[in-house]
Design an enzyme around this catalytic site. Structure first.
Site, PDB file in Angstrom:
ATOM      1  N   ASN A  17       4.944 -18.939  29.208  1.00 60.17           N
ATOM      2  CA  ASN A  17       4.041 -19.783  28.437  1.00 60.17           C
ATOM      3  C   ASN A  17       3.124 -20.572  29.390  1.00 60.17           C
ATOM      4  OD1 ASN A  17       3.043 -22.149  27.183  1.00 60.17           O
ATOM      5  ND2 ASN A  17       4.591 -21.977  25.564  1.00 60.17           N
ATOM      6  N   ASP A  78      14.489 -24.336  28.505  1.00 58.44           N
ATOM      7  CA  ASP A  78      14.811 -23.825  27.173  1.00 58.44           C
ATOM      8  C   ASP A  78      14.791 -25.014  26.225  1.00 58.44           C
ATOM      9  OD1 ASP A  78      15.408 -21.500  25.614  1.00 58.44           O
ATOM     10  OD2 ASP A  78      17.369 -22.391  25.227  1.00 58.44           O
ATOM     11  N   LYS A 186       2.035 -37.014  22.142  1.00 56.48           N
ATOM     12  CA  LYS A 186       3.277 -36.239  22.066  1.00 56.48           C
ATOM     13  C   LYS A 186       3.934 -36.169  23.447  1.00 56.48           C
ATOM     14  CE  LYS A 186       5.264 -31.717  21.174  1.00 56.48           C
ATOM     15  NZ  LYS A 186       5.074 -30.304  20.853  1.00 56.48           N
TER      16      LYS A 186
HETATM   17  P1  IMP Z   1      11.413 -21.940  24.054  1.00 57.12           P
HETATM   18  O1  IMP Z   1      12.084 -23.047  24.777  1.00 57.12           O
HETATM   19  O2  IMP Z   1      10.034 -21.688  24.567  1.00 57.12           O
HETATM   20  O3  IMP Z   1      12.272 -20.732  23.934  1.00 57.12           O
HETATM   21  O4  IMP Z   1      11.131 -22.507  22.589  1.00 57.12           O
HETATM   22  C1  IMP Z   1      12.059 -22.397  21.565  1.00 57.12           C
HETATM   23  C2  IMP Z   1      11.472 -22.723  20.213  1.00 57.12           C
HETATM   24  O5  IMP Z   1      11.803 -24.076  19.897  1.00 57.12           O
HETATM   25  C3  IMP Z   1       9.965 -22.637  20.064  1.00 57.12           C
HETATM   26  O6  IMP Z   1       9.547 -21.338  19.741  1.00 57.12           O
HETATM   27  C4  IMP Z   1       9.720 -23.589  18.904  1.00 57.12           C
HETATM   28  O7  IMP Z   1       9.985 -22.970  17.682  1.00 57.12           O
HETATM   29  C5  IMP Z   1      10.781 -24.663  19.133  1.00 57.12           C
HETATM   30  N1  IMP Z   1      10.226 -25.781  19.917  1.00 57.12           N
HETATM   31  C6  IMP Z   1      10.524 -26.134  21.189  1.00 57.12           C
HETATM   32  N2  IMP Z   1       9.816 -27.217  21.574  1.00 57.12           N
HETATM   33  C7  IMP Z   1       9.034 -27.536  20.508  1.00 57.12           C
HETATM   34  C8  IMP Z   1       8.051 -28.552  20.300  1.00 57.12           C
HETATM   35  O8  IMP Z   1       7.719 -29.385  21.158  1.00 57.12           O
HETATM   36  N3  IMP Z   1       7.481 -28.548  19.075  1.00 57.12           N
HETATM   37  C9  IMP Z   1       7.782 -27.667  18.103  1.00 57.12           C
HETATM   38  N4  IMP Z   1       8.659 -26.681  18.257  1.00 57.12           N
HETATM   39  C10 IMP Z   1       9.293 -26.617  19.450  1.00 57.12           C
END
Ligand code: IMP
Length: 212
Positions: A17, A78, A186
């Site tokens: 990302n 994560d 945020k």
């Molecule tokens: P990852 O850590 O990139 O795998 O994110 C996991 C998932 O958690 C994301 O796809 C979102 O659905 C949710 N998520 C994590 N952080 C946020 C945030 O700051 N806002 C909204 N959703 C979040």
């Protein structure tokens, strides 16, 4: 400035990302640590099965997989949403909560599951875990949480994921969701900001004193 901050250390970010890489890179620059994306480090993009039961396990799995290819220190994160009325779900399954895994479907599934849950019981928290893993196996792990509550319908157009449904406690009086806050607002209170603040302390403990 101590020895560790005087030299430039290169870390590889395990995340694909770009926004997260930029946020982590801006933070780590303070410590004289340069962050390269997997792409910039010449690490091929491959699927990492996030099979852990906790955010800590998944951050470690990602860091370890990239370290095996890069051979250099790696930073991985994560994150996800834990809803009290759902016993912590979607948790580590936040990204693929619904079958399609789109933000819209994930939010719709969450609202459906919370349909009969009354106002006072719609509490939740976002969690972020950031792990630095070194080739010698040493790890630095930092966790941040942001408490709040889940609305009955989405509000706001900023952010991503569950942002339109989540009102952080810090903004309870005005009821703005994460998706109604500016990125700066945020970033001042988010789970990721808190994990980075915790990481700052741990890096200082580990001997990275940062730039004056
Ligand atoms: P990852 O850590 O990139 O795998 O994110 C996991 C998932 O958690 C994301 O796809 C979102 O659905 C949710 N998520 C994590 N952080 C946020 C945030 O700051 N806002 C909204 N959703 C979040």
């Amino acid at each position: 400035m101590n020895e560790k901050s005087a030299e430039t250390v290169v870390f590889i970010a395990a995340t694909g990302n770009r926004h997260k890489v930029a946020e982590i890179a801006a933070f780590m620059r303070f410590f004289g640590i340069e962050i390269l994306s997997k792409d910039e480090a010449g690490v091929a993009d491959f699927e990492i099965a996030e099979t852990g039961a906790t955010f800590e396990e998944n951050a470690y799995i990602k860091a370890d997989a990239v370290l095996a290819c890069a051979g250099k220190p790696v930073i991985a994160d994560d994150s996800g949403l834990m809803v009290d009325a759902l016993k912590g779900a979607p948790g580590v399954h936040s990204a693929r909560f619904s079958e399609s895994g789109t933000d819209e479907d994930n939010n719709a599934k969450l609202l459906a599951l919370l349909k009969d849950v009354p106002e006072g019981k719609r509490t939740a928290k976002f969690v972020s875990v950031i792990t630095i893993l070194y080739p010698d196996g040493t790890a630095i792990v930092a966790r941040g949480e942001c408490a709040g509550r889940i609305l009955r319908e989405p509000k706001g157009a900023n952010g991503f994921g569950y942002d339109p449904l989540f009102v952080p406690l810090a903004h309870d009086r005005e009821s703005r969701t994460f998706a109604e806050l500016s990125m700066e607002e945020k970033n001042a209170i988010s789970h990721r900001a808190k994990a980075l603040a915790a990481l700052r302390e741990k890096l200082i403990e580990a001997g990275y004193h940062g730039k004056k």
